[in-house]
Design a protein around this motif. Structure first.
Motif, mmCIF file in Angstrom:
data_model
loop_
_atom_site.group_PDB
_atom_site.id
_atom_site.type_symbol
_atom_site.label_atom_id
_atom_site.label_comp_id
_atom_site.label_asym_id
_atom_site.label_seq_id
_atom_site.Cartn_x
_atom_site.Cartn_y
_atom_site.Cartn_z
ATOM 1 N N ARG A 47 0.835 -1.198 0.000
ATOM 2 C CA ARG A 47 0.000 0.000 0.000
ATOM 3 C C ARG A 47 0.877 1.257 0.000
ATOM 4 O O ARG A 47 0.631 2.215 -0.733
ATOM 5 N N GLN A 49 4.018 1.507 -1.059
ATOM 6 C CA GLN A 49 4.696 1.636 -2.349
ATOM 7 C C GLN A 49 3.742 2.170 -3.416
ATOM 8 O O GLN A 49 4.137 3.000 -4.244
ATOM 9 N N LEU A 50 2.494 1.721 -3.409
ATOM 10 C CA LEU A 50 1.514 2.210 -4.377
ATOM 11 C C LEU A 50 1.220 3.693 -4.161
ATOM 12 O O LEU A 50 1.109 4.454 -5.128
ATOM 13 N N GLU A 51 1.103 4.106 -2.915
ATOM 14 C CA GLU A 51 0.861 5.516 -2.629
ATOM 15 C C GLU A 51 2.020 6.384 -3.099
ATOM 16 O O GLU A 51 1.814 7.469 -3.641
ATOM 17 N N LYS A 52 3.238 5.902 -2.906
ATOM 18 C CA LYS A 52 4.414 6.646 -3.368
ATOM 19 C C LYS A 52 4.407 6.756 -4.890
ATOM 20 O O LYS A 52 4.667 7.821 -5.452
ATOM 21 N N ALA A 53 4.068 5.668 -5.572
ATOM 22 C CA ALA A 53 4.009 5.683 -7.028
ATOM 23 C C ALA A 53 2.924 6.652 -7.506
ATOM 24 O O ALA A 53 3.145 7.425 -8.447
ATOM 25 N N ARG A 54 1.763 6.621 -6.875
ATOM 26 C CA ARG A 54 0.682 7.554 -7.229
ATOM 27 C C ARG A 54 1.125 9.000 -7.036
ATOM 28 O O ARG A 54 0.842 9.873 -7.859
ATOM 29 N N HIS A 55 1.829 9.244 -5.932
ATOM 30 C CA HIS A 55 2.321 10.589 -5.646
ATOM 31 C C HIS A 55 3.300 11.033 -6.728
ATOM 32 O O HIS A 55 3.216 12.164 -7.224
ATOM 33 N N ASP A 56 4.237 10.171 -7.086
ATOM 34 C CA ASP A 56 5.222 10.500 -8.117
ATOM 35 C C ASP A 56 4.542 10.791 -9.452
ATOM 36 O O ASP A 56 4.901 11.748 -10.148
ATOM 37 N N ILE A 57 3.551 9.981 -9.807
ATOM 38 C CA ILE A 57 2.823 10.186 -11.058
ATOM 39 C C ILE A 57 2.064 11.512 -11.014
ATOM 40 O O ILE A 57 2.051 12.271 -11.985
ATOM 41 N N ARG A 58 1.436 11.796 -9.883
ATOM 42 C CA ARG A 58 0.706 13.053 -9.728
ATOM 43 C C ARG A 58 1.639 14.247 -9.902
ATOM 44 O O ARG A 58 1.306 15.224 -10.578
ATOM 45 N N THR A 61 2.493 14.635 -13.563
ATOM 46 C CA THR A 61 1.330 15.108 -14.303
ATOM 47 C C THR A 61 1.103 16.594 -14.058
ATOM 48 O O THR A 61 0.870 17.362 -14.991
#
Length: 77
Positions: A47, A49-58, A61
């Motif tokens: 969870r 790691q996924l949040e970190k990836a989402r943050h990086d993508i955000r 963007t």
């Protein structure tokens, strides 16, 4: 020597194996509890790691950063 942290994919595979084992219901209680606790730790790490990836993508963007596309760059030249 520091132990290497498992990758997201390794954690997810281990979590899936734990779920499969627990679903069979064949493990002794103590082992099931230990597996459950291990599963919780892997789920939390996934969870995170996924949040970190989402943050990086955000961030990418919002900054307007586009992924590198070698094909489009070659066409511009």
């Amino acid at each position: 020597m520091k132990k290497k942290e498992p990758t997201f994919e390794e954690r997810l595979a281990r979590l899936q194996a734990i779920v499969t084992t627990l679903e069979t219901g064949d493990s002794p209680l103590e082992e099931s509890v230990a597996l459950y606790k291990e599963g919780l730790a892997h789920a939390a790490a996934c969870r995170e790691q996924l949040e970190k990836a989402r943050h990086d993508i955000r961030l990418c963007t919002e900054a307007g950063t586009e992924p590198f596309d070698a094909g489009s760059q070659a066409e511009d030249e």
